[in-house]
Design an enzyme around this catalytic site. Structure first.
Site, PDB file in Angstrom:
ATOM      1  CG  ASN A  14      28.804  16.138 -21.337  1.00 17.44           C
ATOM      2  OD1 ASN A  14      28.073  17.070 -21.025  1.00 17.44           O
ATOM      3  ND2 ASN A  14      28.597  15.394 -22.413  1.00 17.44           N
ATOM      4  CE  LYS A  16      26.355  12.743 -21.533  1.00 13.50           C
ATOM      5  NZ  LYS A  16      26.075  11.434 -22.130  1.00 13.50           N
ATOM      6  CG  HIS A  98      28.128  14.738 -26.745  1.00 12.64           C
ATOM      7  ND1 HIS A  98      27.046  13.889 -26.801  1.00 12.64           N
ATOM      8  CD2 HIS A  98      28.914  14.275 -25.746  1.00 12.64           C
ATOM      9  CE1 HIS A  98      27.187  12.961 -25.863  1.00 12.64           C
ATOM     10  NE2 HIS A  98      28.308  13.181 -25.212  1.00 12.64           N
ATOM     11  CD  GLU A 100      24.155  12.477 -24.983  1.00 12.82           C
ATOM     12  OE1 GLU A 100      24.213  13.574 -24.401  1.00 12.82           O
ATOM     13  OE2 GLU A 100      24.501  11.405 -24.448  1.00 12.82           O
ATOM     14  CD  GLU A 172      32.102  11.142 -25.500  1.00 15.80           C
ATOM     15  OE1 GLU A 172      32.221  10.970 -24.286  1.00 15.80           O
ATOM     16  OE2 GLU A 172      31.231  11.876 -26.000  1.00 15.80           O
ATOM     17  N   GLY A 178      26.337   6.215 -22.035  1.00 14.50           N
ATOM     18  CA  GLY A 178      25.157   6.112 -21.179  1.00 14.50           C
ATOM     19  C   GLY A 178      24.560   4.724 -21.131  1.00 14.50           C
ATOM     20  CB  SER A 218      29.816   3.319 -19.964  1.00 11.54           C
ATOM     21  OG  SER A 218      28.506   3.455 -20.513  1.00 11.54           O
TER      22      SER A 218
HETATM   23  P1  PGA Z   1      28.555   8.534 -20.212  1.00 12.36           P
HETATM   24  O1  PGA Z   1      28.598   9.776 -21.218  1.00 12.36           O
HETATM   25  O2  PGA Z   1      29.833   8.597 -19.405  1.00 12.36           O
HETATM   26  O3  PGA Z   1      27.325   8.751 -19.375  1.00 12.36           O
HETATM   27  O4  PGA Z   1      28.497   7.311 -21.049  1.00 12.36           O
HETATM   28  C1  PGA Z   1      29.784  10.134 -21.850  1.00 12.36           C
HETATM   29  C2  PGA Z   1      29.539  11.303 -22.741  1.00 12.36           C
HETATM   30  O5  PGA Z   1      28.481  11.371 -23.367  1.00 12.36           O
HETATM   31  O6  PGA Z   1      30.400  12.206 -22.855  1.00 12.36           O
END
Ligand code: PGA
Length: 266
Positions: A14, A16, A98, A100, A172, A178, A218
């Site tokens: 992903n 983003k 997601h 976010e 997640e 993140g 992460s």
């Molecule tokens: P990250 O994001 O690996 O940067 O923690 C994972 C995600 O949001 O799918």
């Protein structure tokens, strides 16, 4: 738990809101060339405007291309939005719900369900994201929260249709995304079991065991092994590390070992 050996190992990138159409193609090609592992399903989800470049860059590579979101209506006065028919020929996968999207754009479980219906009707393979915030985990409510998210998005939908569409659930935990603070493998495994229990309570039967559950939050080449060591966890949704070819190569190599161990690599 009994493991359904037909579940694939999936590593999904992903990206983003990163990369431009100019640099996305080269990055996709580099990642593709360094992640070829028998039995590992690879997906790259770039920003919308880079879908065409990534699709073209991956011609001849067995890598799925996914969108990071999609609107729940087919067309209309929704400035700035992208619908399922617009993704035809550009993407075959889509990330839905997601955290976010939920946190910054107000997406609800009900909306995720509507997007899911459109995605499946349009032939897109959905990765539905669920996960608790830190306060929920600290209060021991994480499984209850995820159960409610799943019910809110999936209830009333025909499990056979969702399973036939290849639905994937990504667990997640929001506090791990993140932040560099990943969950423990055991936490992901417990949640994968809880997710399948939720699906069974929605009448999914064997479909619950056939549904891949990914961990996200992460994930790196250094910690992916902890998640793939859990029989109920079928891969990862990767954010930050998915922009780094070295990281993706390490993650895929570990996934390849798991695919072989689970009899998927032949
Ligand atoms: P990250 O994001 O690996 O940067 O923690 C994972 C995600 O949001 O799918």
């Amino acid at each position: 738990m009994m493991r359904d050996m037909t579940r694939p190992i999936v590593i999904a990138a992903n990206w983003k809101m990163n990369t431009t159409p100019a640099d996305a193609a080269g990055l996709a090609r580099t990642i593709a060339s360094r992640t070829r592992e028998p039995g590992v399903t690879r997906v790259i989800c770039p920003p919308y405007v880079s879908l065409a470049a990534v699709r073209d860059a991956l011609a001849g590579e067995d890598v799925g291309v996914g969108a990071q979101n999609v609107h729940h209506e087919l067309a209309g006065a929704y400035t700035g939005e992208i619908s399922v028919p617009m993704l035809a020929g550009l993407a075959t996968w889509v990330i839905l719900g997601h955290s976010e999207r939920r946190a910054y754009f107000g997406e609800t479980d009900e909306l995720v369900g509507k997007k899911l219906d459109r995605a499946i009707a349009g032939g897109l393979r959905p990765i539905v994201c669920v996960g608790e915030v830190l306060a929920d985990r600290e209060a021991g409510r994480q499984e209850h929260v995820v159960d409610a998210q799943l019910k809110g998005a999936l209830e009333g939908r025909d499990p056979a249709v969702l399973v036939a569409a290849g639905i994937v659930i990504a667990y997640e935990p929001v506090w791990a995304i993140g932040t560099g603070k990943n969950a423990f493998g055991a936490d992901a495994a417990a949640m994968a079991d809880a997710i399948r229990a939720s699906l069974r309570s929605l009448g999914w039967g064997d479909g619950a065991d056939a549904t891949p559950v990914l961990y996200g939050g992460s994930v790196t080449s250094a910690n992916i092994g902890e998640f793939l060591a859990e029989p109920g966890v079928d891969g990862a949704l990767i954010g930050g590390a998915s922009l780094k070819p070295d990281e993706m190569a390490g993650i895929a190599a570990r996934a390849g070992i798991t695919a072989q161990a689970r009899g998927l690599a032949s």
